[in-house]
Design an enzyme around this catalytic site. Sequence first.
Site, PDB file in Angstrom:
ATOM      1  N   ARG A  12     -19.819  -9.683  43.575  1.00 43.25           N
ATOM      2  CA  ARG A  12     -20.403 -10.322  42.369  1.00 43.25           C
ATOM      3  C   ARG A  12     -21.493  -9.476  41.720  1.00 43.25           C
ATOM      4  O   ARG A  12     -22.315  -9.978  40.959  1.00 43.25           O
ATOM      5  CB  ARG A  12     -20.948 -11.712  42.671  1.00 43.25           C
ATOM      6  CG  ARG A  12     -19.879 -12.678  43.117  1.00 43.25           C
ATOM      7  CD  ARG A  12     -20.353 -14.114  43.004  1.00 43.25           C
ATOM      8  NE  ARG A  12     -19.279 -15.004  43.394  1.00 43.25           N
ATOM      9  CZ  ARG A  12     -18.977 -15.279  44.660  1.00 43.25           C
ATOM     10  NH1 ARG A  12     -19.679 -14.752  45.628  1.00 43.25           N
ATOM     11  NH2 ARG A  12     -17.969 -16.082  44.936  1.00 43.25           N
ATOM     12  N   LYS A  55     -21.319  -1.468  28.405  1.00 45.02           N
ATOM     13  CA  LYS A  55     -19.908  -1.870  28.376  1.00 45.02           C
ATOM     14  C   LYS A  55     -19.170  -1.107  29.467  1.00 45.02           C
ATOM     15  O   LYS A  55     -19.204   0.121  29.502  1.00 45.02           O
ATOM     16  CB  LYS A  55     -19.281  -1.465  27.041  1.00 45.02           C
ATOM     17  CG  LYS A  55     -19.421  -2.485  25.933  1.00 45.02           C
ATOM     18  CD  LYS A  55     -18.525  -2.025  24.799  1.00 45.02           C
ATOM     19  CE  LYS A  55     -18.597  -2.899  23.586  1.00 45.02           C
ATOM     20  NZ  LYS A  55     -17.725  -2.385  22.514  1.00 45.02           N
ATOM     21  N   GLU A  94     -18.839  11.617  18.196  1.00 44.49           N
ATOM     22  CA  GLU A  94     -19.642  10.388  18.304  1.00 44.49           C
ATOM     23  C   GLU A  94     -21.076  10.652  17.817  1.00 44.49           C
ATOM     24  O   GLU A  94     -21.725   9.769  17.260  1.00 44.49           O
ATOM     25  CB  GLU A  94     -19.672   9.873  19.748  1.00 44.49           C
ATOM     26  CG  GLU A  94     -18.307   9.643  20.394  1.00 44.49           C
ATOM     27  CD  GLU A  94     -17.548   8.395  19.892  1.00 44.49           C
ATOM     28  OE1 GLU A  94     -18.117   7.614  19.089  1.00 44.49           O
ATOM     29  OE2 GLU A  94     -16.384   8.222  20.304  1.00 44.49           O
ATOM     30  N   LYS A 118     -27.866   5.012  19.539  1.00 42.39           N
ATOM     31  CA  LYS A 118     -26.971   4.075  20.226  1.00 42.39           C
ATOM     32  C   LYS A 118     -27.794   2.963  20.882  1.00 42.39           C
ATOM     33  O   LYS A 118     -27.469   1.777  20.779  1.00 42.39           O
ATOM     34  CB  LYS A 118     -26.137   4.820  21.268  1.00 42.39           C
ATOM     35  CG  LYS A 118     -25.389   3.901  22.221  1.00 42.39           C
ATOM     36  CD  LYS A 118     -23.916   3.811  21.965  1.00 42.39           C
ATOM     37  CE  LYS A 118     -23.266   2.682  22.761  1.00 42.39           C
ATOM     38  NZ  LYS A 118     -22.010   3.009  23.352  1.00 42.39           N
ATOM     39  N   GLU A 137     -22.157  -7.518  21.030  1.00 42.24           N
ATOM     40  CA  GLU A 137     -21.280  -7.197  19.902  1.00 42.24           C
ATOM     41  C   GLU A 137     -20.822  -8.403  19.093  1.00 42.24           C
ATOM     42  O   GLU A 137     -19.636  -8.715  18.993  1.00 42.24           O
ATOM     43  CB  GLU A 137     -20.061  -6.377  20.369  1.00 42.24           C
ATOM     44  CG  GLU A 137     -19.325  -5.731  19.202  1.00 42.24           C
ATOM     45  CD  GLU A 137     -18.366  -4.623  19.626  1.00 42.24           C
ATOM     46  OE1 GLU A 137     -18.558  -4.028  20.691  1.00 42.24           O
ATOM     47  OE2 GLU A 137     -17.444  -4.370  18.837  1.00 42.24           O
ATOM     48  N   ARG A 144     -23.646  -4.364  16.427  1.00 42.54           N
ATOM     49  CA  ARG A 144     -23.001  -3.373  17.300  1.00 42.54           C
ATOM     50  C   ARG A 144     -21.638  -2.948  16.778  1.00 42.54           C
ATOM     51  O   ARG A 144     -21.145  -1.876  17.121  1.00 42.54           O
ATOM     52  CB  ARG A 144     -22.905  -3.928  18.730  1.00 42.54           C
ATOM     53  CG  ARG A 144     -22.484  -2.881  19.745  1.00 42.54           C
ATOM     54  CD  ARG A 144     -22.693  -3.334  21.184  1.00 42.54           C
ATOM     55  NE  ARG A 144     -22.229  -2.285  22.094  1.00 42.54           N
ATOM     56  CZ  ARG A 144     -22.535  -2.210  23.380  1.00 42.54           C
ATOM     57  NH1 ARG A 144     -23.302  -3.110  23.934  1.00 42.54           N
ATOM     58  NH2 ARG A 144     -22.063  -1.231  24.131  1.00 42.54           N
ATOM     59  N   ASN A 194     -18.264   0.991  15.687  1.00 44.63           N
ATOM     60  CA  ASN A 194     -16.809   1.182  15.585  1.00 44.63           C
ATOM     61  C   ASN A 194     -16.415   2.037  14.380  1.00 44.63           C
ATOM     62  O   ASN A 194     -15.221   2.179  14.103  1.00 44.63           O
ATOM     63  CB  ASN A 194     -16.093  -0.166  15.491  1.00 44.63           C
ATOM     64  CG  ASN A 194     -16.152  -0.903  16.812  1.00 44.63           C
ATOM     65  OD1 ASN A 194     -16.262  -0.282  17.870  1.00 44.63           O
ATOM     66  ND2 ASN A 194     -16.105  -2.217  16.753  1.00 44.63           N
ATOM     67  N   HIS A 203     -13.240   4.051  14.309  1.00 47.43           N
ATOM     68  CA  HIS A 203     -12.470   3.725  15.514  1.00 47.43           C
ATOM     69  C   HIS A 203     -11.249   2.836  15.264  1.00 47.43           C
ATOM     70  O   HIS A 203     -10.305   2.886  16.051  1.00 47.43           O
ATOM     71  CB  HIS A 203     -13.372   3.089  16.571  1.00 47.43           C
ATOM     72  CG  HIS A 203     -14.199   4.090  17.329  1.00 47.43           C
ATOM     73  ND1 HIS A 203     -15.150   4.875  16.723  1.00 47.43           N
ATOM     74  CD2 HIS A 203     -14.201   4.460  18.636  1.00 47.43           C
ATOM     75  CE1 HIS A 203     -15.719   5.662  17.624  1.00 47.43           C
ATOM     76  NE2 HIS A 203     -15.156   5.437  18.794  1.00 47.43           N
ATOM     77  N   HIS A 234      -8.375   4.785  16.750  1.00 51.88           N
ATOM     78  CA  HIS A 234      -7.633   4.392  17.953  1.00 51.88           C
ATOM     79  C   HIS A 234      -6.132   4.425  17.706  1.00 51.88           C
ATOM     80  O   HIS A 234      -5.351   4.829  18.581  1.00 51.88           O
ATOM     81  CB  HIS A 234      -8.040   2.980  18.409  1.00 51.88           C
ATOM     82  CG  HIS A 234      -9.276   2.984  19.260  1.00 51.88           C
ATOM     83  ND1 HIS A 234     -10.160   1.934  19.282  1.00 51.88           N
ATOM     84  CD2 HIS A 234      -9.764   3.905  20.131  1.00 51.88           C
ATOM     85  CE1 HIS A 234     -11.152   2.216  20.117  1.00 51.88           C
ATOM     86  NE2 HIS A 234     -10.939   3.413  20.633  1.00 51.88           N
ATOM     87  N   HIS A 271      -9.803  11.627  21.777  1.00 51.38           N
ATOM     88  CA  HIS A 271     -10.559  10.515  21.187  1.00 51.38           C
ATOM     89  C   HIS A 271     -11.434  11.009  20.031  1.00 51.38           C
ATOM     90  O   HIS A 271     -11.428  10.424  18.945  1.00 51.38           O
ATOM     91  CB  HIS A 271     -11.408   9.839  22.270  1.00 51.38           C
ATOM     92  CG  HIS A 271     -12.184   8.671  21.766  1.00 51.38           C
ATOM     93  ND1 HIS A 271     -11.586   7.493  21.389  1.00 51.38           N
ATOM     94  CD2 HIS A 271     -13.519   8.503  21.548  1.00 51.38           C
ATOM     95  CE1 HIS A 271     -12.512   6.649  20.961  1.00 51.38           C
ATOM     96  NE2 HIS A 271     -13.697   7.249  21.047  1.00 51.38           N
TER      97      HIS A 271
HETATM   98 ZN    ZN Z   1     -15.539   6.467  20.636  1.00 52.60          ZN
END
Ligand code: ZN
Length: 342
Positions: free
Chosen positions: A108, A130, A172, A214, A224, A228, A232, A235, A239, A249
Amino acid sequence: MEKITVRLQNRQSDIIVGECLNHLDEYLKKRITFIITDRNVNEIYRERFPDCYVYVAEPGEKSKDITVVADICRWLLENGADRSSFLVGIGGGVVCDLAGFVASVFMRGINFGFVATSLLAQVDAAIGGKNGVDLDGYKNIIGTFTQPEFVICDIDLLMTLPEKEYVNGMAEIIKHALIQDFDQFVHFEEFSVPIMAREINKLEHMVAHSAKIKASVVEKDELEHGERRKLNLGHTWGHAIEKVTGLSHGESVAIGMAFSANLSVKKGLLQEHERERILNLLTSFDLPVKNPADPPDVFDVLLKDKKKEGGSVHFILMKGIGNVVVEPIDIMELKKFALYGD
Ligand code: ZN
Ligand code: ADP
């Protein structure tokens, strides 16, 4: 050396830029520690790791898998880990995701930290809490929000990073400047050559600055719900490009940012000369700006990714350089633009 503290509801996380892997021991505070790394990082840096148990994963996205998570949990049990044990991920984004995820579910949740070894991990993946693993080709579909106790960004480690991975991180970093820092954008226009040559005096400042952006976005909206989403930028389209073309990426996100710039010009949010500057900057960091795939294929993947047949998607548009807005865009409008450019 610069310390950036990310303050969140129930814990804080320290990002230490310019700290050295050799000092990791001091951050472990004599706790029984288990290290997760990957084969490449292990080969180059193992002799500098503190004396702990070490799990070596295969490099690459395929390690972000629930079966690897189970394997690591089994290894932790076999070696006597308990709730007071400490976990450290030493590696790029893949290792940080994996270690963060394991630490947040094992018994946990146990405490953990990172030594981020890739540029992308230092400014992006290791910051913000994340942690996710993939399932059936869907990225980060199983995951948690759990903050590391510390993130060590040792700039010297970037010297052994393959060129392709370095450029990946640059995408990024440019994204962070486009989101909220015009001055940094201008700085990159001026210093693209020494930055690409990895001149050490430029790198520490750059990593600290980008990590701070960031961290500031995450502090405003950890889970998010709004702010936040700005991260993206590039992205949504990126993606889909990544899936269709197999480009990296960073390359895919660069193409995604160019797409966003084009759409922003069409919507009257960005001037044509600003768009030119953005595309030129990406190009000067060896990043592509043109989509090499068939737009209908990319659009189909985008739809599937968003699990949408109608309605709208949250899209990140540029309002000048160094400012973005999150706008719902009608799917049919996006399709028209993606396929016909209008
Ligand atoms: Zn990225
Ligand atoms: P990312 O950090 O881009 O999310 P990965 O974790 O897969 O992705 O790291 C990219 C690649 O770079 C991997 O093959 C990893 O083993 C390698 N790598 C990470 N850090 C270093 C480093 N400091 N020196 C050499 N190779 C590294």
